[in-house]
Structures are given as structure tokens and as C-alpha cells.
Write a protein that holds these residues in place. Sequence first.
Motif, PDB file in Angstrom:
ATOM      1  N   PRO A 195       5.801   7.656   7.101  1.00  0.00           N
ATOM      2  CA  PRO A 195       5.854   7.759   5.633  1.00  0.00           C
ATOM      3  C   PRO A 195       6.588   9.012   5.157  1.00  0.00           C
ATOM      4  CG  PRO A 195       3.693   8.433   6.397  1.00  0.00           C
ATOM      5  CD  PRO A 195       4.468   8.002   7.626  1.00  0.00           C
ATOM      6  N   VAL A 196       7.900   8.990   5.238  1.00  0.00           N
ATOM      7  CA  VAL A 196       8.700  10.172   4.924  1.00  0.00           C
ATOM      8  C   VAL A 196       8.556  10.566   3.456  1.00  0.00           C
ATOM      9  CG1 VAL A 196      11.052  11.051   4.769  1.00  0.00           C
ATOM     10  CG2 VAL A 196      10.337   9.778   6.789  1.00  0.00           C
ATOM     11  N   PHE A 197       8.792   9.620   2.548  1.00  0.00           N
ATOM     12  CA  PHE A 197       8.754   9.944   1.124  1.00  0.00           C
ATOM     13  C   PHE A 197       7.336  10.316   0.681  1.00  0.00           C
ATOM     14  CE2 PHE A 197      12.633   7.108   0.915  1.00  0.00           C
ATOM     15  CZ  PHE A 197      13.509   8.159   0.729  1.00  0.00           C
ATOM     16  N   ASN A 198       6.341   9.605   1.175  1.00  0.00           N
ATOM     17  CA  ASN A 198       4.969   9.931   0.799  1.00  0.00           C
ATOM     18  C   ASN A 198       4.554  11.294   1.337  1.00  0.00           C
ATOM     19  OD1 ASN A 198       4.936   7.455  -0.402  1.00  0.00           O
ATOM     20  ND2 ASN A 198       3.116   6.714   0.605  1.00  0.00           N
ATOM     21  N   ARG A 213       0.824  -1.205   0.000  1.00  0.00           N
ATOM     22  CA  ARG A 213       0.000   0.000   0.000  1.00  0.00           C
ATOM     23  C   ARG A 213       0.861   1.259   0.000  1.00  0.00           C
ATOM     24  NH1 ARG A 213      -5.344   1.018   3.790  1.00  0.00           N
ATOM     25  NH2 ARG A 213      -5.768   3.145   3.059  1.00  0.00           N
ATOM     26  N   ALA A 214       2.018   1.199   0.673  1.00  0.00           N
ATOM     27  CA  ALA A 214       2.907   2.362   0.674  1.00  0.00           C
ATOM     28  C   ALA A 214       3.410   2.656  -0.736  1.00  0.00           C
ATOM     29  CB  ALA A 214       4.074   2.125   1.624  1.00  0.00           C
ATOM     30  N   TRP A 215       3.793   1.618  -1.477  1.00  0.00           N
ATOM     31  CA  TRP A 215       4.289   1.839  -2.833  1.00  0.00           C
ATOM     32  C   TRP A 215       3.174   2.281  -3.773  1.00  0.00           C
ATOM     33  CZ3 TRP A 215       9.057   1.770  -5.210  1.00  0.00           C
ATOM     34  CH2 TRP A 215      10.134   1.471  -4.373  1.00  0.00           C
ATOM     35  N   SER A 216       1.997   1.659  -3.666  1.00  0.00           N
ATOM     36  CA  SER A 216       0.904   2.054  -4.559  1.00  0.00           C
ATOM     37  C   SER A 216       0.465   3.488  -4.284  1.00  0.00           C
ATOM     38  CB  SER A 216      -0.274   1.094  -4.385  1.00  0.00           C
ATOM     39  OG  SER A 216      -0.757   1.102  -3.044  1.00  0.00           O
ATOM     40  N   VAL A 262      -2.223  13.277   5.057  1.00  0.00           N
ATOM     41  CA  VAL A 262      -2.601  12.670   3.784  1.00  0.00           C
ATOM     42  C   VAL A 262      -1.771  11.418   3.521  1.00  0.00           C
ATOM     43  CG1 VAL A 262      -2.610  13.024   1.279  1.00  0.00           C
ATOM     44  CG2 VAL A 262      -3.409  14.836   2.796  1.00  0.00           C
ATOM     45  N   ALA A 263      -0.469  11.492   3.792  1.00  0.00           N
ATOM     46  CA  ALA A 263       0.414  10.345   3.560  1.00  0.00           C
ATOM     47  C   ALA A 263       0.028   9.173   4.453  1.00  0.00           C
ATOM     48  CB  ALA A 263       1.870  10.752   3.807  1.00  0.00           C
ATOM     49  N   ARG A 264      -0.260   9.436   5.723  1.00  0.00           N
ATOM     50  CA  ARG A 264      -0.648   8.338   6.625  1.00  0.00           C
ATOM     51  C   ARG A 264      -1.970   7.714   6.197  1.00  0.00           C
ATOM     52  NH1 ARG A 264       0.633  12.290  10.572  1.00  0.00           N
ATOM     53  NH2 ARG A 264       2.766  12.066  11.334  1.00  0.00           N
ATOM     54  N   TYR A 265      -2.893   8.539   5.764  1.00  0.00           N
ATOM     55  CA  TYR A 265      -4.188   8.011   5.342  1.00  0.00           C
ATOM     56  C   TYR A 265      -4.034   7.096   4.128  1.00  0.00           C
ATOM     57  CZ  TYR A 265      -8.917   7.893   3.437  1.00  0.00           C
ATOM     58  OH  TYR A 265     -10.117   7.476   2.928  1.00  0.00           O
ATOM     59  N   LEU A 266      -3.189   7.493   3.180  1.00  0.00           N
ATOM     60  CA  LEU A 266      -3.010   6.693   1.978  1.00  0.00           C
ATOM     61  C   LEU A 266      -2.207   5.427   2.250  1.00  0.00           C
ATOM     62  CD1 LEU A 266      -2.326   9.479  -0.682  1.00  0.00           C
ATOM     63  CD2 LEU A 266      -4.419   8.172  -0.351  1.00  0.00           C
ATOM     64  N   VAL A 267      -1.185   5.552   3.107  1.00  0.00           N
ATOM     65  CA  VAL A 267      -0.344   4.391   3.401  1.00  0.00           C
ATOM     66  C   VAL A 267      -1.102   3.371   4.230  1.00  0.00           C
ATOM     67  CG1 VAL A 267       1.728   3.628   4.623  1.00  0.00           C
ATOM     68  CG2 VAL A 267       1.814   5.635   3.158  1.00  0.00           C
ATOM     69  N   GLY A 268      -1.818   3.836   5.252  1.00  0.00           N
ATOM     70  CA  GLY A 268      -2.668   2.949   6.033  1.00  0.00           C
ATOM     71  C   GLY A 268      -1.948   2.032   6.994  1.00  0.00           C
TER      72      GLY A 268
END
Length: 359
Positions: A304-307, A35-38, A293-299
Motif C-alpha cells: 500500500p504505497v499511497f496509503n 477496502r484500499a480506496w475506502s 497502519v496502511a496495511r491494517y486499514l487496507v487488509g
Amino acid sequence: MTALPTLPTRPVVSEAPAGYAWWRFGRYSILVHRRAWSSGFLLIAAMIIVSGISLASGAAGLSPWTALAAAIGQGEPMHVFLVQELRLQRLIAGLLTGAALGVAGCLLQTLARNRLATPGIIGIDDGATAFAVASIVAIPTTLAPSALALTGAATAAGLAFGLSGGAGARGYRFIVVGIAVGALFGALTNLMLARTDMDSANQAYPWTVGSLNARPAQAVWLLGIGLLAGLPVAKYLGRALTLMRFSDSVATGLGVPLKRMRVMTLLLTVFLTALAVAVVGPVGLIALAAPEVARYLVGHQGVPVFNAALAGATLMSLADWVGRTLMAPIEIPVGVIMAVIGGPYLLWILLRPSARRAP
């Protein structure tokens, strides 16, 4: 003659854990979170779309494909000049500052164990702004305002960190002290602007609201170099910060050098924030929204530094595009746009139950 006992062998794992994927390269392999990569690829796509729209929008409208071609020097000379000399430099400044603020916010929120602990809220933005404004209206120096922004950010962070006794388990105390430090520097900025002449006040105005209009090229390049050097360090710190989300005793038991990690995280946060403020001024709400936003998408519960960097870059460029086109030909500074959007967002963060949980 007795047989020697056989030592237990490590189990051979043939499948990746749920939610992860193995990428194998001969003898080497990498375990990645799906999920982090997607979500990272999704943010990259959104950033490219927003960048194309931003390059194409303006008084002289272009199609996104024409604007992207002009960005690499292809097409009519007038289009190339318009995009490369005016719009592209502004877009690059927005992407870099958004990414730097997103990473700084992600690190500081995790360090303080509170989603409200951002460089803007704890006074780092105000300190950098006060020193930059002082170099213009109060104590004119040969140093550029962007150079003094680093000193102001370090001063504000040192005061907040020292007066609160650290940013570990005292997350809320750290925020309250930071708010007080920011209010002090904000009052000093307003005092300097009130006692100066109109020309100097107009020159210092962009440093008080946040703007991407005609940003100094040297500061943008310095930010790019600093971000390139800071991202790997931030990723390295993110692994330790994941364990530091637990209590200090647990993190110490897991082998995390708490004092060193906290100092390194704070120094990197100040460094990235100061470089960003030296370009765009105080747009601290990017550091609040981008990590969320990054945490929500990564889940998942990592850092999530890069996101966060991708989300910050996308949000900054989107806010700048809205400010340029919403009331054209009148331009609304990007800091004002983020304040209008970020105010209700901050209230939502405060009112929802999960706001009291560590990030």
C-alpha cells in the motif's frame, strides 16, 4: 473435407471479484480494491482534520475554519500572516516528510521481507544525520547540511546492503548489519558534537533529534518535487515487490527481474529518506508505523504505497501538533514525540507472533 477445430474463446467476466469494483469509462475499465480506496479516503479525511487543527492551534488560537480561510489568503491580515508565514510552511514540511518516510518504510520492509527493516533501524537516518552534522561542526563546507544528507544516506545504505550480501532472503541479516552501521554513524555524530563548541552544537542539535521548526524552504521544495516524482515509481515497484514476497525462484519464474528491482527499490528508498532527513532530521519511527497502519486499514497482501504516504503524513503532522501544544510555550521536537510513541509500538511489533512474518 473436415471442419477446422474451433479455438477456445476467453470467458466473458461480467462481475468483479469479491472485494473489488470495476470502474468503466467507455472501452476502458479499472479494477480497484474497495477496502484500499475506502481506507485511502479515510486517511485523507484524517489528514485534513489534523491539518486544520494544527493550523488553528498555537499561542494565538484560531478556529479551524478561520485557519483554513487564512491558509488561502482570506480573513484578517494578522491571521493570514500567522497561518501562511509561520504555521502553514511547518505543516507542509511535516506532511511531505511524513509521506516520504512512509513510502520509504513500506518499500524497504517489503524488500527485506521484515516489518522491522526501516530506514531508521538499518542506519540510513544515522548516516544522513552524521554527514549533515559533520558539515556544521567538523568539516564546515559551502554545501548545506541538507545537500550532504543525501550522501550520508547513500553511504549507509550501500554499507548495509553490501555487507549483508543483499536484502532478499537475508532479511534479518540485513537488519542486524544495518543496526551496526547505524550505531557506527551515531557514535561518530556524538563524537563530533562532544568535541565542538557550544554554538555549533546548538546549530546541529535539530539534526540529531528531528524538528520541523524553521525548516529551510529550499529543502522543502526539493522534497516536494522528489516525492512527486518518486510516488509513481514507488507504485510501479510495488507491483514487482508483491511478487518478490515469495521465494526468489518463484519470483524469477513469474518474470520479476530481481536484481534490477532490488537496486531500484533501494535507490528510491535512499532518495526519499535522504530528502526527508534533509528537512526534518531523523524521525525514523514514522517509517516503521505508517506502513503498518496502511496495511491494517487496507487488509490485503499488496504493497500500500499511497496509503503509507497518507498515514505517514498524518502521523507526522499529528506528532508535530502534540509537540507544539502539549507543554506550550515549551516546544517538544517531533522526533522526541515519535520516540515516546514509537518505543512501545516497536516493542509490540517485536513481541507479537506476526512480527516474524513477511510484510
